[in-house]
Write a protein that holds these residues in place. Structure first.
Motif, mmCIF file in Angstrom:
data_model
loop_
_atom_site.group_PDB
_atom_site.id
_atom_site.type_symbol
_atom_site.label_atom_id
_atom_site.label_comp_id
_atom_site.label_asym_id
_atom_site.label_seq_id
_atom_site.Cartn_x
_atom_site.Cartn_y
_atom_site.Cartn_z
ATOM 1 N N LEU A 65 0.828 -1.204 0.000
ATOM 2 C CA LEU A 65 0.000 0.000 0.000
ATOM 3 C C LEU A 65 0.868 1.262 0.000
ATOM 4 O O LEU A 65 0.568 2.236 -0.705
ATOM 5 C CB LEU A 65 -0.940 -0.015 1.212
ATOM 6 C CG LEU A 65 -1.926 1.134 1.317
ATOM 7 C CD1 LEU A 65 -2.841 1.173 0.089
ATOM 8 C CD2 LEU A 65 -2.745 1.015 2.585
ATOM 9 N N LYS A 66 1.960 1.245 0.766
ATOM 10 C CA LYS A 66 2.874 2.394 0.786
ATOM 11 C C LYS A 66 3.491 2.625 -0.595
ATOM 12 O O LYS A 66 3.590 3.765 -1.066
ATOM 13 C CB LYS A 66 3.985 2.180 1.818
ATOM 14 C CG LYS A 66 3.576 2.403 3.236
ATOM 15 C CD LYS A 66 4.796 2.228 4.147
ATOM 16 C CE LYS A 66 4.482 2.629 5.554
ATOM 17 N NZ LYS A 66 5.676 2.508 6.409
ATOM 18 N N ILE A 67 3.905 1.537 -1.242
ATOM 19 C CA ILE A 67 4.490 1.644 -2.584
ATOM 20 C C ILE A 67 3.447 2.173 -3.562
ATOM 21 O O ILE A 67 3.728 3.065 -4.378
ATOM 22 C CB ILE A 67 5.068 0.286 -3.043
ATOM 23 C CG1 ILE A 67 6.272 -0.089 -2.182
ATOM 24 C CG2 ILE A 67 5.439 0.327 -4.518
ATOM 25 C CD1 ILE A 67 6.765 -1.512 -2.380
ATOM 26 N N TYR A 68 2.236 1.656 -3.479
ATOM 27 C CA TYR A 68 1.151 2.099 -4.367
ATOM 28 C C TYR A 68 0.885 3.582 -4.155
ATOM 29 O O TYR A 68 0.688 4.340 -5.110
ATOM 30 C CB TYR A 68 -0.106 1.266 -4.100
ATOM 31 C CG TYR A 68 -1.279 1.631 -4.967
ATOM 32 C CD1 TYR A 68 -1.283 1.305 -6.317
ATOM 33 C CD2 TYR A 68 -2.372 2.302 -4.435
ATOM 34 C CE1 TYR A 68 -2.356 1.642 -7.124
ATOM 35 C CE2 TYR A 68 -3.445 2.636 -5.235
ATOM 36 C CZ TYR A 68 -3.432 2.313 -6.574
ATOM 37 O OH TYR A 68 -4.495 2.654 -7.369
ATOM 38 N N LYS A 69 0.891 4.016 -2.895
ATOM 39 C CA LYS A 69 0.672 5.421 -2.554
ATOM 40 C C LYS A 69 1.746 6.294 -3.223
ATOM 41 O O LYS A 69 1.436 7.334 -3.808
ATOM 42 C CB LYS A 69 0.700 5.596 -1.043
ATOM 43 C CG LYS A 69 0.475 7.004 -0.566
ATOM 44 C CD LYS A 69 0.528 7.036 0.959
ATOM 45 C CE LYS A 69 0.512 8.455 1.491
ATOM 46 N NZ LYS A 69 0.643 8.467 2.969
ATOM 47 N N LYS A 70 3.001 5.881 -3.162
ATOM 48 C CA LYS A 70 4.100 6.629 -3.783
ATOM 49 C C LYS A 70 3.891 6.726 -5.294
ATOM 50 O O LYS A 70 4.092 7.773 -5.902
ATOM 51 C CB LYS A 70 5.447 5.972 -3.482
ATOM 52 C CG LYS A 70 5.952 6.202 -2.085
ATOM 53 C CD LYS A 70 7.321 5.546 -1.898
ATOM 54 C CE LYS A 70 7.795 5.659 -0.473
ATOM 55 N NZ LYS A 70 9.081 4.991 -0.265
ATOM 56 N N VAL A 71 3.511 5.602 -5.904
ATOM 57 C CA VAL A 71 3.303 5.586 -7.361
ATOM 58 C C VAL A 71 2.164 6.532 -7.739
ATOM 59 O O VAL A 71 2.284 7.316 -8.712
ATOM 60 C CB VAL A 71 2.998 4.151 -7.834
ATOM 61 C CG1 VAL A 71 2.510 4.140 -9.276
ATOM 62 C CG2 VAL A 71 4.230 3.264 -7.663
ATOM 63 N N VAL A 72 1.075 6.489 -6.988
ATOM 64 C CA VAL A 72 -0.072 7.349 -7.292
ATOM 65 C C VAL A 72 0.318 8.827 -7.142
ATOM 66 O O VAL A 72 -0.008 9.667 -7.990
ATOM 67 C CB VAL A 72 -1.297 6.999 -6.396
ATOM 68 C CG1 VAL A 72 -2.379 8.057 -6.505
ATOM 69 C CG2 VAL A 72 -1.835 5.643 -6.777
ATOM 70 N N LEU A 73 1.053 9.154 -6.076
ATOM 71 C CA LEU A 73 1.463 10.537 -5.851
ATOM 72 C C LEU A 73 2.418 11.020 -6.947
ATOM 73 O O LEU A 73 2.319 12.173 -7.404
ATOM 74 C CB LEU A 73 2.094 10.692 -4.465
ATOM 75 C CG LEU A 73 1.139 10.556 -3.280
ATOM 76 C CD1 LEU A 73 1.887 10.600 -1.959
ATOM 77 C CD2 LEU A 73 0.069 11.625 -3.326
ATOM 78 N N LYS A 74 3.341 10.147 -7.400
ATOM 79 C CA LYS A 74 4.244 10.520 -8.493
ATOM 80 C C LYS A 74 3.448 10.736 -9.786
ATOM 81 O O LYS A 74 3.751 11.646 -10.557
ATOM 82 C CB LYS A 74 5.311 9.444 -8.702
ATOM 83 C CG LYS A 74 6.447 9.538 -7.721
ATOM 84 C CD LYS A 74 7.537 8.569 -8.082
ATOM 85 C CE LYS A 74 8.641 8.672 -7.044
ATOM 86 N NZ LYS A 74 9.784 7.820 -7.353
ATOM 87 N N ASP A 75 2.455 9.898 -9.991
ATOM 88 C CA ASP A 75 1.639 10.014 -11.201
ATOM 89 C C ASP A 75 0.881 11.343 -11.182
ATOM 90 O O ASP A 75 0.743 12.001 -12.212
ATOM 91 C CB ASP A 75 0.678 8.833 -11.288
ATOM 92 C CG ASP A 75 -0.053 8.786 -12.598
ATOM 93 O OD1 ASP A 75 0.605 8.965 -13.644
ATOM 94 O OD2 ASP A 75 -1.283 8.565 -12.576
ATOM 95 N N ILE A 76 0.381 11.740 -10.015
ATOM 96 C CA ILE A 76 -0.345 13.016 -9.893
ATOM 97 C C ILE A 76 0.606 14.173 -10.159
ATOM 98 O O ILE A 76 0.268 15.131 -10.865
ATOM 99 C CB ILE A 76 -0.996 13.137 -8.496
ATOM 100 C CG1 ILE A 76 -2.144 12.140 -8.363
ATOM 101 C CG2 ILE A 76 -1.498 14.551 -8.238
ATOM 102 C CD1 ILE A 76 -2.749 12.070 -6.977
ATOM 103 N N ASP A 77 1.811 14.073 -9.560
ATOM 104 C CA ASP A 77 2.777 15.146 -9.728
ATOM 105 C C ASP A 77 3.224 15.281 -11.177
ATOM 106 O O ASP A 77 3.476 16.378 -11.683
ATOM 107 C CB ASP A 77 3.998 14.939 -8.829
ATOM 108 C CG ASP A 77 3.657 15.139 -7.354
ATOM 109 O OD1 ASP A 77 2.634 15.785 -7.064
ATOM 110 O OD2 ASP A 77 4.425 14.635 -6.496
ATOM 111 N N CYS A 78 3.374 14.135 -11.856
ATOM 112 C CA CYS A 78 3.842 14.154 -13.239
ATOM 113 C C CYS A 78 2.688 14.412 -14.207
ATOM 114 O O CYS A 78 2.923 14.771 -15.373
ATOM 115 C CB CYS A 78 4.517 12.839 -13.611
ATOM 116 S SG CYS A 78 6.049 12.560 -12.708
ATOM 117 N N GLY A 79 1.523 14.200 -13.765
ATOM 118 C CA GLY A 79 0.407 14.160 -14.518
ATOM 119 C C GLY A 79 -0.301 15.076 -15.284
ATOM 120 O O GLY A 79 -0.723 15.289 -16.258
#
Length: 101
Positions: free
Chosen positions: A87-101
Motif C-alpha cells: 500500500l505504501k508503494i502504491y501510494k508513492k506511485v499514485v502521488l508521483k503520477d499526480i505530480d507528473c500528470g
C-alpha cells in the motif's frame, strides 16, 4: 538384560504362581502375568500400555495442530506486513503520477 530386582520378582511370581508386584505394567507386567498365569494381569498390563500409547498419539496430534495454527498466525502477520508495504508503494506511485500528470 534384566536387573536383580526384576529377576527376583519374576522368580517369586514363578514360584508362587501369583503376581509379586500387582501394580506392574508394560513388559514387566506381561512377564509377571505370564509367569503367574494371571490372564487378568496380562490384560491390565497391555491395557495400561495401550492407553499410554493412545495418550501419546493424542498429545502428538494436539501438538501438530498447535504448530500448524502457530504457522498460520505467523503467515497472516507476514501477509498483513506485506500488504501494508504494498500500500505504501502504491501510494508513492499514485502521488508521483499526480505530480507528473
Amino acid at each position: 538384560m534384566i536387573g536383580d530386582g526384576k529377576a527376583e520378582e519374576a522368580a517369586k511370581s514363578l514360584k508362587t504362581r501369583k503376581v509379586s508386584k500387582p501394580n506392574s505394567s508394560g513388559l514387566p507386567g506381561l512377564i509377571l502375568g505370564q509367569l503367574s498365569s494371571d490372564i487378568e494381569h496380562i490384560r491390565a498390563s497391555v491395557k495400561n500400555r495401550t492407553e499410554a500409547l493412545e495418550l501419546d498419539a493424542d498429545e502428538e496430534f494436539r501438538n501438530t495442530i498447535i504448530n500448524n495454527l502457530d504457522q498460520v498466525d505467523e503467515l497472516q502477520q507476514e501477509a498483513a506486513r506485506l500488504q501494508h508495504k504494498a500500500l505504501k508503494i502504491y501510494k508513492k506511485v499514485v502521488l508521483k503520477d499526480i505530480d507528473c500528470g
